[in-house]
Motif scaffolding. Structure first.
Motif, PDB file in Angstrom:
ATOM      1  N   VAL A 194       0.842  -1.201   0.000  1.00 39.78           N
ATOM      2  CA  VAL A 194       0.000   0.000   0.000  1.00 39.78           C
ATOM      3  C   VAL A 194       0.874   1.246   0.000  1.00 39.78           C
ATOM      4  O   VAL A 194       0.611   2.210  -0.740  1.00 39.78           O
ATOM      5  CB  VAL A 194      -0.949  -0.002   1.217  1.00 39.78           C
ATOM      6  N   ARG A 195       1.934   1.219   0.799  1.00 41.43           N
ATOM      7  CA  ARG A 195       2.840   2.374   0.863  1.00 41.43           C
ATOM      8  C   ARG A 195       3.462   2.648  -0.507  1.00 41.43           C
ATOM      9  O   ARG A 195       3.615   3.807  -0.917  1.00 41.43           O
ATOM     10  CB  ARG A 195       3.934   2.126   1.899  1.00 41.43           C
TER      11      ARG A 195
ATOM     12  N   LEU B 197      -2.701   5.540  -4.694  1.00 44.61           N
ATOM     13  CA  LEU B 197      -3.503   5.551  -3.471  1.00 44.61           C
ATOM     14  C   LEU B 197      -3.162   6.767  -2.626  1.00 44.61           C
ATOM     15  O   LEU B 197      -2.087   7.366  -2.770  1.00 44.61           O
ATOM     16  CB  LEU B 197      -3.240   4.282  -2.651  1.00 44.61           C
ATOM     17  N   GLU B 198      -4.088   7.109  -1.731  1.00 47.59           N
ATOM     18  CA  GLU B 198      -3.871   8.224  -0.804  1.00 47.59           C
ATOM     19  C   GLU B 198      -4.425   7.838   0.552  1.00 47.59           C
ATOM     20  O   GLU B 198      -5.591   7.433   0.667  1.00 47.59           O
ATOM     21  CB  GLU B 198      -4.561   9.477  -1.315  1.00 47.59           C
ATOM     22  N   CYS B 199      -3.591   7.935   1.582  1.00 50.75           N
ATOM     23  CA  CYS B 199      -4.030   7.646   2.950  1.00 50.75           C
ATOM     24  C   CYS B 199      -4.582   8.919   3.573  1.00 50.75           C
ATOM     25  O   CYS B 199      -3.910   9.954   3.568  1.00 50.75           O
ATOM     26  CB  CYS B 199      -2.853   7.130   3.784  1.00 50.75           C
ATOM     27  N   ARG B 200      -5.799   8.830   4.107  1.00 52.52           N
ATOM     28  CA  ARG B 200      -6.431   9.985   4.743  1.00 52.52           C
ATOM     29  C   ARG B 200      -6.641   9.659   6.207  1.00 52.52           C
ATOM     30  O   ARG B 200      -7.359   8.717   6.552  1.00 52.52           O
ATOM     31  CB  ARG B 200      -7.758  10.306   4.056  1.00 52.52           C
ATOM     32  N   GLN B 201      -5.997  10.430   7.035  1.00 56.11           N
ATOM     33  CA  GLN B 201      -6.008  10.193   8.467  1.00 56.11           C
ATOM     34  C   GLN B 201      -7.430  10.086   9.009  1.00 56.11           C
ATOM     35  O   GLN B 201      -8.261  10.963   8.794  1.00 56.11           O
ATOM     36  CB  GLN B 201      -5.261  11.333   9.185  1.00 56.11           C
ATOM     37  N   GLY B 202      -7.706   8.987   9.679  1.00 55.70           N
ATOM     38  CA  GLY B 202      -8.999   8.792  10.309  1.00 55.70           C
ATOM     39  C   GLY B 202     -10.101   8.385   9.355  1.00 55.70           C
ATOM     40  O   GLY B 202     -11.248   8.205   9.780  1.00 55.70           O
ATOM     41  N   SER B 203      -9.777   8.227   8.068  1.00 48.07           N
ATOM     42  CA  SER B 203     -10.809   7.885   7.094  1.00 48.07           C
ATOM     43  C   SER B 203     -10.508   6.596   6.352  1.00 48.07           C
ATOM     44  O   SER B 203     -11.403   5.804   6.085  1.00 48.07           O
ATOM     45  CB  SER B 203     -10.977   9.035   6.088  1.00 48.07           C
TER      46      SER B 203
END
Length: 227
Positions: A60-61, A69-75
């Motif tokens: 994923v990284r 991909l984009e990691c969205r904090q808390g989502s």
């Protein structure tokens, strides 16, 4: 004595990560996880893919770093692109590099026009005529945004007529840069002195003349003054 059953070999860690990246990419390209949608959580991916948590995390990284991909904090983690090259090009696109983008366009489009003249089908010619007519209509409308899209559509139709899959994929990857150059040279309004006739390009492709098609495709990509 019960004969032993050999377990399948376990791929080295680096290979497991690469295989997992390919699995994730395959699901994204296949439409299972569309652009704008959230992918499953890490535990869900571990179960679905049959690999360890660290392997999933690294895969994923890697796709986050590639701009897919984009990691969205808390989502959660979301799909932001299906193309790993497009975000790279977009990040490098600035006004002071516009001349470089035009040079890249020239490299793609001159060869695409040459190949299109050799390989175009009756269906391609219909598509080119339609795209050219739409471009002319968009110019007459006076709407800059509409003209930019119509101009890009015509160039894309030329590339499609070349019937080279890799060329088409690479050209699609620089789509954002292509629109930016067209918008850049068009300006805020459609001025007569900025108009560039593309009918000769389409005619050269129709006539099956690769040399003339290449010349026509390159003619309006020399200076930053025409789309």
């Amino acid at each position: 004595m019960t004969p032993s059953v050999d377990s399948p070999p376990v791929p080295p860690r680096g290979r497991r990560v690469q295989q997992t990246i390919e699995q994730l990419r395959g699901r994204i390209l296949g439409g299972e996880w569309p652009v704008g949608g959230r992918i499953p959580t890490e535990p869900q991916l571990v179960t679905a893919l049959g690999v360890g948590r660290n392997t999933v995390r690294e895969a994923v990284r890697a796709l986050v770093h590639a701009g897919v991909l984009e990691c969205r904090q808390g989502s959660g983690t979301y799909v932001v692109s299906t193309d790993e090259l497009a975000p790279v090009v977009a990040r490098r696109l600035t006004d002071d590099r516009m001349a470089e983008v035009v040079e890249v366009r020239r490299a793609f489009e001159v060869e695409a026009a040459r190949l299109a003249a050799l390989r175009r089908t009756p269906e391609d010619l219909v598509a080119l005529d339609g795209a050219l007519a739409a471009r002319e209509a968009a110019w007459r409308s006076g709407r800059v945004a509409g003209f930019v899209e119509a101009d890009v559509a015509l160039h894309t139709a030329v590339v499609a007529a070349a019937h080279n899959g890799m060329l088409a994929e690479l050209y699609a990857s620089v789509g954002a840069a292509l629109r930016s150059t067209v918008a850049y040279v068009t300006g805020d309004s459609l001025q007569p002195q900025r108009y560039v006739d593309h009918s000769r390009l389409v005619a050269a492709i129709r006539d099956g003349d690769p040399g003339r098609a290449a010349i026509e495709a390159g003619a309006f990509l020399e200076p930053l003054s025409g789309a």
